[in-house]
Scaffold this active site. Structure first.
Site, mmCIF file in Angstrom:
data_model
loop_
_atom_site.group_PDB
_atom_site.id
_atom_site.type_symbol
_atom_site.label_atom_id
_atom_site.label_comp_id
_atom_site.label_asym_id
_atom_site.label_seq_id
_atom_site.Cartn_x
_atom_site.Cartn_y
_atom_site.Cartn_z
ATOM 1 N N GLU A 79 4.843 6.009 -2.767
ATOM 2 C CA GLU A 79 3.399 5.726 -2.737
ATOM 3 C C GLU A 79 2.847 6.190 -1.385
ATOM 4 O O GLU A 79 3.551 6.808 -0.585
ATOM 5 C CB GLU A 79 3.135 4.226 -2.936
ATOM 6 C CG GLU A 79 3.743 3.334 -1.861
ATOM 7 C CD GLU A 79 3.635 1.846 -2.165
ATOM 8 O OE1 GLU A 79 3.141 1.457 -3.244
ATOM 9 O OE2 GLU A 79 4.072 1.050 -1.314
ATOM 10 N N ASP A 84 -2.609 -0.698 4.855
ATOM 11 C CA ASP A 84 -2.852 0.606 4.217
ATOM 12 C C ASP A 84 -3.984 1.377 4.901
ATOM 13 O O ASP A 84 -4.938 1.834 4.242
ATOM 14 C CB ASP A 84 -3.215 0.411 2.731
ATOM 15 C CG ASP A 84 -2.257 -0.496 1.996
ATOM 16 O OD1 ASP A 84 -1.058 -0.453 2.285
ATOM 17 O OD2 ASP A 84 -2.722 -1.255 1.110
HETATM 18 O O1 FUB Z 1 -1.607 -2.783 -0.470
HETATM 19 C C1 FUB Z 1 -1.203 -2.723 -1.824
HETATM 20 C C2 FUB Z 1 -0.209 -1.642 -2.010
HETATM 21 O O2 FUB Z 1 0.915 -1.875 -1.193
HETATM 22 C C3 FUB Z 1 -0.680 -0.273 -1.619
HETATM 23 O O3 FUB Z 1 -1.525 0.324 -2.548
HETATM 24 C C4 FUB Z 1 0.620 0.381 -1.422
HETATM 25 O O4 FUB Z 1 0.567 1.625 -0.795
HETATM 26 C C5 FUB Z 1 1.376 -0.652 -0.647
HETATM 27 O O5 FUB Z 1 1.066 -0.633 0.712
#
Ligand code: FUB
Length: 342
Positions: free
Chosen positions: A242, A32
């Site tokens: 996301e 991320d």
């Molecule tokens: O790394 C945890 C979660 O997985 C992140 O917040 C999301 O964007 C996904 O990458």
């Protein structure tokens, strides 16, 4: 960490595909990546993945991160420094676990680290911590940012010095539980389950001058198709899941994000930070691993995509940050990237 090195020394995925790039670091697992240029250097604010021995599930329980570490380099391709722990979950008074995808910002002599985590009631909130150094240590505010919830904060500062936070993520990120404006634990584990209605929207709020609170109630970020119609919940190849990230180029605002269960990095273009944004295409095809999450930053005269995959571990929850140059067509569209060489 071991890699997958085929005969001839070339790294390949379990399916035999050749990776486009190698991880920035192999001493720790990172994911991320939120990249920024501060004082002419590149700083990357990633999640710090660990193996907590938790099996994969649809809520992402296996992503059991506990602290943040910053990476830095003088220039793309330069030596990467892994800095000491910038802040640990035990130093975030309101948080209990799962320090997920962070972002950072700089204003008026202070660096801000924005951190999503589950609070003591297991609800994802977003908090902020400050430091005089881009690499920390950071000191957390006692409470989460009022009005901030879900995951994946991305703070964008426009040319007029106004800053905005984009945030939200469905499924494990719980955005579907906020569909009516307040947290509803019965709000489901995935999405609204209304495929023919507009998809759940990511959120945007302008930041106050102190960068620690919102100056307004969060608003929906509208993503529409070429006819101006909202992207629908059932359109999993284009709808927001996301990993929001905003950048501005030649007067256009690019809202970029992950489509989650279809594993694309996608983008939509608008003419102001609030949108609406018109879905335009893909930035990157699926990487190895379930999640895909990125940032985009200009360093000198080139644009760079930071992303992650599971090349080093072959485990969804142990990811490694990579970077690659990103280019544009004359009409401003992004030349899509394949994370594997053809
Ligand atoms: O790394 C945890 C979660 O997985 C992140 O917040 C999301 O964007 C996904 O990458």
């Amino acid at each position: 960490a071991g890699g997958n090195t085929a005969a001839g020394g070339e790294a390949r995925s379990p399916e035999g595909k050749r990776y486009l790039n190698q991880p920035l670091v192999s001493e720790i697992f990172t994911a991320d990546p939120s990249a920024h240029v501060f004082n002419g250097k590149l700083y990357v604010y990633p999640s710090h993945d660990i193996d907590a021995g938790i099996p994969n599930d649809d809520l992402g329980t296996q992503y059991a991160m506990k602290d943040y570490r910053v990476l830095s380099m003088d220039r793309p391709g330069g030596e990467v420094t892994i800095h000491p722990v910038a802040i640990d979950v035990s130093q975030i008074p309101w948080a209990s676990k799962q320090t997920w995808a962070p972002d950072a910002a700089y204003k008026n002599g202070t660096y801000y680290l924005y951190m999503p985590a589950r609070d003591k009631d297991d609800v994802f909130r977003i908090g902020v911590a400050t430091s005089k150094s881009p690499t920390g240590p950071f000191v957390a505010e006692p409470m989460p940012i009022p009005g901030a919830y879900s995951i994946d904060p991305a703070v964008f500062t426009d040319d007029d010095n106004e800053s905005y936070m984009f945030f939200g993520g469905i499924w494990g990120g719980q955005l579907q539980r906020w569909a009516n404006g307040s947290y509803n634990a019965q709000g489901g584990d995935t999405d609204l389950k209304q495929d023919d209605k507009p998809a759940l929207a990511p959120k945007i709020a302008r930041m106050s001058a102190d960068m620690k609170t919102f100056a307004e109630k969060p608003r929906d970020v509208q993503i529409v198709d070429a006819e101006g119609k909202p992207i629908l919940g059932g359109d999993h190849e284009r709808r927001f899941f996301e990993a929001a990230w905003m950048f501005k180029r030649e007067g256009k605002y690019y809202f970029t994000y992950s489509t989650g269960d279809t594993h694309y990095l996608a983008y939509a273009v608008g003419d102001n930070p609030y949108g609406p944004f018109t879905y335009t295409g893909r930035i990157m095809e699926p990487v190895q691993g379930w999640t895909t999450h990125h940032s985009i930053v200009k360093f000198e005269d080139k644009w760079w995509l930071f992303y992650h995959d599971t090349q080093l571990s072959n485990k969804n929850y142990l990811r490694s940050v990579k970077m690659t140059e990103m280019t544009f067509n004359p009409d401003g569209t992004i030349v899509p990237i394949n994370p594997f060489k053809d």
